[in-house]
Design a protein around this motif. Structure first.
Motif, mmCIF file in Angstrom:
data_model
loop_
_atom_site.group_PDB
_atom_site.id
_atom_site.type_symbol
_atom_site.label_atom_id
_atom_site.label_comp_id
_atom_site.label_asym_id
_atom_site.label_seq_id
_atom_site.Cartn_x
_atom_site.Cartn_y
_atom_site.Cartn_z
ATOM 1 N N ALA A 176 0.892 -1.180 0.533
ATOM 2 C CA ALA A 176 0.366 0.408 -0.101
ATOM 3 C C ALA A 176 1.264 1.169 -0.182
ATOM 4 O O ALA A 176 0.575 2.289 -0.664
ATOM 5 C CB ALA A 176 -0.493 -0.139 1.328
ATOM 6 N N GLN A 177 2.067 1.339 0.775
ATOM 7 C CA GLN A 177 2.430 2.428 1.078
ATOM 8 C C GLN A 177 3.586 2.808 -0.192
ATOM 9 O O GLN A 177 3.713 3.941 -1.093
ATOM 10 C CB GLN A 177 3.972 1.936 1.860
ATOM 11 N N PRO A 185 2.302 -1.101 -9.135
ATOM 12 C CA PRO A 185 3.171 -1.781 -8.006
ATOM 13 C C PRO A 185 4.715 -2.324 -8.155
ATOM 14 O O PRO A 185 4.948 -1.932 -9.301
ATOM 15 C CB PRO A 185 2.070 -3.360 -8.307
ATOM 16 N N PRO A 186 4.647 -2.689 -7.470
ATOM 17 C CA PRO A 186 6.270 -2.933 -6.884
ATOM 18 C C PRO A 186 6.422 -4.562 -7.860
ATOM 19 O O PRO A 186 6.156 -5.325 -7.746
ATOM 20 C CB PRO A 186 6.576 -2.946 -5.607
ATOM 21 N N GLN A 187 7.659 -4.546 -8.015
ATOM 22 C CA GLN A 187 8.013 -5.660 -8.415
ATOM 23 C C GLN A 187 8.332 -7.224 -6.843
ATOM 24 O O GLN A 187 8.287 -6.730 -6.408
ATOM 25 C CB GLN A 187 9.908 -5.870 -8.880
ATOM 26 N N LEU A 188 7.821 -8.557 -7.040
ATOM 27 C CA LEU A 188 7.650 -9.373 -6.355
ATOM 28 C C LEU A 188 9.175 -9.219 -5.468
ATOM 29 O O LEU A 188 8.478 -8.928 -4.054
ATOM 30 C CB LEU A 188 7.849 -10.124 -6.647
ATOM 31 N N ARG A 189 10.282 -9.017 -6.147
ATOM 32 C CA ARG A 189 11.388 -8.851 -5.195
ATOM 33 C C ARG A 189 11.352 -7.852 -4.257
ATOM 34 O O ARG A 189 12.555 -7.573 -3.391
ATOM 35 C CB ARG A 189 12.622 -9.209 -6.003
ATOM 36 N N GLU B 217 2.027 11.069 -0.570
ATOM 37 C CA GLU B 217 2.242 11.277 0.935
ATOM 38 C C GLU B 217 3.437 11.149 1.588
ATOM 39 O O GLU B 217 3.873 11.925 2.618
ATOM 40 C CB GLU B 217 1.180 9.784 1.119
ATOM 41 N N HIS B 218 4.294 10.903 0.395
ATOM 42 C CA HIS B 218 5.718 10.936 1.284
ATOM 43 C C HIS B 218 6.309 12.055 1.229
ATOM 44 O O HIS B 218 6.980 12.465 2.311
ATOM 45 C CB HIS B 218 7.018 9.532 0.697
ATOM 46 N N GLN B 219 6.063 13.239 0.444
ATOM 47 C CA GLN B 219 6.208 13.947 0.286
ATOM 48 C C GLN B 219 5.592 15.409 1.470
ATOM 49 O O GLN B 219 6.792 15.882 1.898
ATOM 50 C CB GLN B 219 6.377 15.305 -0.704
ATOM 51 N N GLN B 220 4.572 14.804 1.554
ATOM 52 C CA GLN B 220 4.310 15.677 2.743
ATOM 53 C C GLN B 220 4.598 15.408 4.501
ATOM 54 O O GLN B 220 4.660 17.028 4.861
ATOM 55 C CB GLN B 220 1.790 15.262 2.694
ATOM 56 N N ASP B 221 4.941 14.159 4.195
ATOM 57 C CA ASP B 221 5.426 13.776 5.518
ATOM 58 C C ASP B 221 6.786 14.320 6.101
ATOM 59 O O ASP B 221 7.147 14.713 6.861
ATOM 60 C CB ASP B 221 5.649 12.343 5.699
#
Lengths: 760, 389
Positions: A176-177, A185-189, B217-221
């Motif tokens: 989510a982050q 979407p990120p890579q699995l690794r 969000e990370h920029q606001q942070d």
């Protein structure tokens, strides 16, 4: 003008602009230099202290929890050293074998030129040996610790499942982050390479092993080759809380029981969980709110880290109930701490301080006997806590039959307490039931239902309010005399419809309701002996609702008493308003309730002639000054009440005198000799027991499960030669029926138990 | 003018020497600071230093006019490389994702960061564009320089690399100031930028929903961490907080190499050899070390100003000022982030932070400045950037 002067000084515009830019750069540098100076000089000392604190490695030193002793200094709970077997998570999952095999395969001379498939085959061929090592490890641990292989397998699976759930939750958060930050979407690794702490630590596989196992495992570790599974097996020092009096075998004289239960000889009963509600239990892991309230390490406002050596760390155990919980801060030891500086030099050291002992007021042997008397779940017991046909349970209420009466043979719930009048100390306190019967297994729906109805984890002595019924009458009699609202020899009539002509059915004597006859005009002591409701309606009216509330409050009803157990509740106490409610409260019905502890406290106060003091479960340490105060009871009033109690227990017409098991053949409730008894029974109209239970569709619905009357018996015992009563013995049985019939025999047996333990 | 005469002119220019010595000094300090926390990276940085010296020497070769003629082409090539980073479907082997950003082209032997090349190309191109113009003296005339500026900025922002993108705007302002743009125009633009930043920051606290649209969000942070470092010291403000701690702990003379290494390692400072190298320097050498680094940047600025001041060639003047501005702004932002005056932006310290592309490009800037300073103006030359107001 200024511009012209500047133009003369620096004729070229480009050069003027250069100077401007250089000056700007200088000004910016000055700002940076000032802030750096501020950090290094003005705040430097504090920041250096904070920074260097990270270089000091600290290790805590375990401590011991204090013991709990009974009044005769027998150890009820103590810390026993033990060890846990911890195993690395990779070993639990089997990943350890793959890692080792991969490392070994890489050393193969053909590794470099091998393709991916060949490398996998090489790794797989090496892995077999390591897999075998892991299987042998489980077998060896099983044999060493006498634990079944199935148990080890179950434990291993449970740990893996738990850690996997942590990993899943963590990865979801990372995902989510990541999406919020990078819009893709990120890579699995990117996600899978991040590990949770639990993946890198050793987990407890087998708890509470002894020195023999510890030495055996350490021997294996020393003699293990590299690499070996034993390198990832750890033995950690822990302490186990032991209760040596948890199970006690008790012999009871069965010849003193009521005639239907009487047997020749003695009864052998093994009581489990002796004193569990008083001594309490430990929680293996401290609760989050306790952890937050008293943490081991916390940050101060200055940003520095501070340590409270008595504070909680994740995984600490803490008192869950009883004295273990209420005296937690006293029992809990202060751990020690050693520190090592970055260069290996030892830093400051704080030695651990063991927790302090707590002396409880209970006599564990007497407690075991009372529990044996009151055990409702063990077959072959006294039978006093099972519904009997002669208990005189009501089958209807206000003309309608009860839908959920207690059936004959059903186990009953209740409580009993023994208090020493002089000191206010509790000698025994039993809340029944305190465990599930054997036929109810731990995790089934049946067990849940049983728990909801019987509530075995609640300490009924201090934490359950009951309507007091007629047991409140002696207290109010003493009060009404003390207020001068009843003359010494004054009698009051007992006639139907005497009080309220328009409400004749509500205010009638129990005798008139049951037998259609009423008492003759009675004075105070005889009114207690006969437990005349009409008399005490009038006492309630004479005291008024304010008077009833004030006097009962003075006796401790409705107050949180400093008894030493955090489970205790205050109850509502007497809350009635108006004449009719005052009358109802006069017989212990309507808006009035108390706990068994409050009842025993009130009777002990009466026995002391009105000197009130709190009843306690803790002998040492004494928590604050004991508050003794005089209620201002009239001596004559107390004497009248005591006379009434004496008559009730000893006069053939007393309500606490005999059992009517066979019509025309009364048998005495109390068959103990050599002591003077002052007793009052009570049969309180109780509200229905309604609990949330699943219906046929599985929906939770509040259902009525029990109806009837609570049975009370409170008895003051005076030994030969004592100027006043020495002990209060009180018992209440929920939905048991007539107080004299159901609670009376229990109190009688407790008196016999006290005699056997040398109290009389 | 022969090549040998040009080299002699370079050697005889003391300002060029000062700039070069300051740059080398900063690089050596950087290598030693990196060595404190990671000897392997320090060794690699030393190798990059050698490469940068070679590249710098090569940058001394071409005549300034050649450089000027190539400048627009160079910017075009750089923009193409920046575009290449953003094309979806380019394999990871060519454009790898590092820390969530696609900023590098993997050439197998080295990783090229086109944004570093863009810094040089932008300054050269802008200087070549502005050298004989006067249009930027009008407010609307500023539109074209800003449009040129927005091309690399937009592409770099998409990588995303906010830190590098932030450098272009201020550098353009510096070039425009030096070129003689009207100061009230520049001040108006600067004021507008400050008000915009304040409004954006204000939305974080007073209109969070609007802030969600404007900033990630990370920029606001990062802004929250700047204004409330104690509250977020273990979360959003972890990095700046640890940075301040290490800087403060350095006191006046700092720790020795061994102790500083242990301290920095124990603090788990993220990116210590990139974005937080100034903290490492102050921790290692204390306030003295910090002031020396600031002083060396000031030496570079003054030397470049001197080179620009003594040059008659308008292109050379603007290039040297532009490089000085670019280097100084980057250093200022880096140090301000480290000492807690600005939110974390992820920007390196020129010459000092670990990074091959960065070191090569910054030393190339110094070499180009020296090169341009060596060329005398054509005779007769007309005065450049000389306006009455």
């Amino acid at each position: 003008m200024k511009r012209r002067r500047l133009g003369l000084l620096i004729p070229r515009m480009f050069h003027r602009r250069l100077v401007l830019l250089v000056l700007l750069a200088c000004a910016t540098t000055v700002v940076l230099a000032l802030q750096t100076t501020n950090l290094t000089l003005a705040q430097g000392a504090a920041l250096r202290r904070r920074a260097e604190s990270l270089l000091v490695k600290s290790r805590t030193i375990a401590t011991y929890r204090g013991s709990i002793l009974d009044r005769r200094h027998r150890v009820l709970a103590f810390d026993r050293p033990s060890y846990d077997v911890r195993v690395d998570f990779d070993l639990l999952t089997g990943q350890w074998a793959y890692r080792q095999a991969y490392a070994q395969a890489r050393r193969d001379p053909h590794w470099k030129e091998a393709d991916a498939r060949r490398r996998m085959a090489l790794t797989a061929s090496c892995q077999q040996g390591y897999d075998l090592q892991i299987r042998q490890l489980w077998q060896t641990l099983s044999q060493l610790t006498a634990t079944s292989p199935q148990h080890i397998e179950q434990r291993r699976t449970a740990i893996i499942q738990r850690v996997h759930s942590y990993m899943l939750s963590y990865w979801r958060r990372v995902l989510a982050q990541w999406r919020r930050t990078f819009d893709r979407p990120p890579q699995l690794r990117d996600v899978a390479k991040r590990q949770v702490q639990e993946q890198q630590m050793a987990h407890v596989l087998i708890e509470d092993v002894d020195d023999r196992v510890r030495f055996a495992i350490e021997r294996m570790k020393r003699s293990a080759d590299q690499p070996s599974v034993w390198n990832d097996v750890l033995i950690t020092f822990e302490t186990e809380r032991d209760q040596p009096w948890r199970t006690v075998a008790v012999e009871l004289d069965a010849s003193t029981l009521p005639s239907p239960l009487k047997r020749e000889g003695s009864l052998s009963i093994t009581v489990h969980e002796v004193g569990t509600h008083v001594v309490g239990k430990m929680r293996r892991k401290v609760l989050p709110d306790q952890l937050a309230a008293n943490p081991y390490a916390k940050y101060l406002a200055s940003g520095e880290r501070a340590y409270d050596l008595k504070g909680y760390q994740e995984g600490d155990s803490a008192g869950l109930a009883g004295i273990e919980r209420s005296m937690e801060w006293w029992l809990r030891g202060t751990r020690g701490r050693t520190t090592t500086r970055w260069n290996g030099q030892p830093g400051p050291r704080t030695d651990p301080v063991p927790g302090q002992d707590v002396v409880a007021t209970i006599d564990i042997a007497l407690q075991a006997r009372v529990q044996a008397i009151m055990d409702p779940v063990v077959h072959g017991g006294t039978g006093l806590m099972r519904a009997q046909p002669w208990h005189k349970r009501p089958q209807n209420r206000r003309g309608k039959p009860l839908a959920h009466p207690v059936r004959d043979g059903e186990p009953l719930c209740g409580a009993a307490i023994v208090v020493e009048v002089e000191s206010g100390q509790v000698l025994a306190a039993v809340s029944a039931p305190w465990q599930r019967p054997e036929h109810v297994s731990d995790s089934t729906a049946e067990a849940r239902r049983w728990d909801l109805i019987n509530d075995p984890w609640r300490n009924r002595v201090v934490a359950k309010p009951y309507p007091p019924g007629s047991t409140v009458k002696p207290l109010l009699l003493a009060a009404v005399y003390s207020e001068g609202r009843l003359a010494g020899q004054e009698t009051l009539p007992c006639a139907p419809g005497y009080l309220y002509e328009h409400d004749p059915d509500r205010f009638q004597c129990w005798r008139y309701k049951h037998y259609g006859i009423h008492h003759e005009p009675l004075d105070g002591p005889h009114a207690i002996m006969r437990s005349c409701n009409m008399f005490f309606y009038q006492v309630g009216q004479r005291l008024g609702w304010r008077g009833v509330r004030r006097w009962l409050s003075g006796f401790g009803v409705g107050h949180s008493l400093p008894c030493g157990l955090l489970e205790q509740i205050a109850t509502s106490g007497a809350t009635g308003i108006g004449k009719k409610q005052a009358a109802l409260m006069g017989i212990g019905q309507g808006p009035v309730d108390w706990t068994l502890l409050q009842a025993a406290t009130a009777y002990a106060t009466l026995a002391r002639g009105g000197m009130a003091m709190p009843v306690t479960f803790i002998d040492r340490p004494v928590r604050g000054a004991s508050t003794v105060h005089d209620l201002g009871l009239d001596v004559q009033g107390v004497a009248q009440a005591m006379q009434g109690l004496h008559l009730a227990a000893n006069h053939p017409q007393g309500t606490a005198h005999h059992l009517n098991i066979v019509v025309g053949q009364p048998e005495p409730i109390f068959n103990i000799e050599g002591v003077q008894l002052y007793a009052k029974s009570g049969t309180a109209d109780a509200p229905d027991l309604r609990v949330l239970l699943p219906d046929e569709q599985g929906q939770m619905v509040r259902q009525t499960v029990r109806q009837g009357d609570h049975g009370w018996m409170i008895c003051l015992v005076r030994r030969e030669g004592s100027p006043r009563p020495d002990y209060v013995v009180a018992a209440v049985v929920e939905f048991g029926g007539s107080g004299g019939h159901v609670a009376g025999p229990i109190v009688n047996q407790i008196l016999h138990a006290m005699r056997d333990e040398g109290y009389m | 003018m022969t090549r040998s005469t040009r080299f002699k002119a370079m050697i005889r220019n003391p300002a060029a020497w000062y700039a070069l010595m300051a740059a080398v000094g900063l690089t050596v300090i950087g290598i030693e600071a990196i060595n404190t926390i990671d000897p392997y990276h320090a060794l690699r940085q030393s190798l990059w230093f050698a490469v940068a010296l070679v590249v710098g020497t090569l940058c001394l070769m071409p005549r300034p006019r050649v450089i000027g003629n190539l400048s627009h082409g160079l910017l075009g090539a750089t923009l193409f490389l920046l575009l290449l980073l953003l094309i979806p479907g380019v394999p990871q082997t060519i454009v790898p994702t590092v820390n969530g950003a696609r900023s590098w082209i993997d050439l197998q032997v080295l990783r090229l960061q086109p944004s570093e090349l863009a810094k040089i190309a932008f300054v050269l191109s802008m200087a070549w564009y502005l050298r004989f113009r006067q249009s930027y003296r009008r407010l609307w005339g500023l539109l074209v320089p800003f449009a040129i500026c927005m091309m690399p900025v937009g592409l770099i922002l998409k990588q995303p690399d906010l830190g590098t993108a932030m450098l272009f705007g201020p550098t353009l302002l510096v070039i425009l100031v030096a070129a003689g743009a009207r100061l009230h125009h520049i001040m108006s633009l600067l004021g507008l930028a400050i008000v915009t930043v304040l409004l954006v920051v204000g939305t974080i606290y007073f209109a969070p929903k609007v802030a969600d649209v404007l900033l990630k969000e990370h920029q606001q942070d990062r802004f929250k961490a700047l204004f409330n470092p104690e509250r977020y010291k273990n979360s959003k403000a972890f990095q700046p907080n640890k940075c301040r701690e290490l800087i403060g702990a350095g006191r006046v003379r700092g720790y020795g190499s061994e102790y500083a290494a242990k301290l920095i390692r124990s603090h788990r400072l993220p990116e210590p050899h990139h974005d937080m190298i100034f903290a490492v320097i102050v921790n290692r050498w204390g306030l003295v070390g910090g002031l020396v680094v600031m002083g060396l940047y000031l030496v570079i600025v003054v030397s470049f100003a001197s080179i620009a001041g003594s040059s008659k060639d308008p292109f050379a003047r603007l290039v040297v000022v532009g490089f000085a501005g670019m280097l100084f702004i980057q250093a200022t932002i880096h140090m301000a982030v480290n000492i807690g005056l600005l939110p974390v932006t992820g920007i390196t310290l020129p010459f000092v932070s670990y990074g091959g592309s960065s070191l090569v490009s910054t030393l190339a800037m110094v070499a180009l400045a020296i090169n341009l300073a060596s060329e005398p103006p054509p005779v007769p030359s007309r005065p450049s950037f000389e306006f009455s107001t």
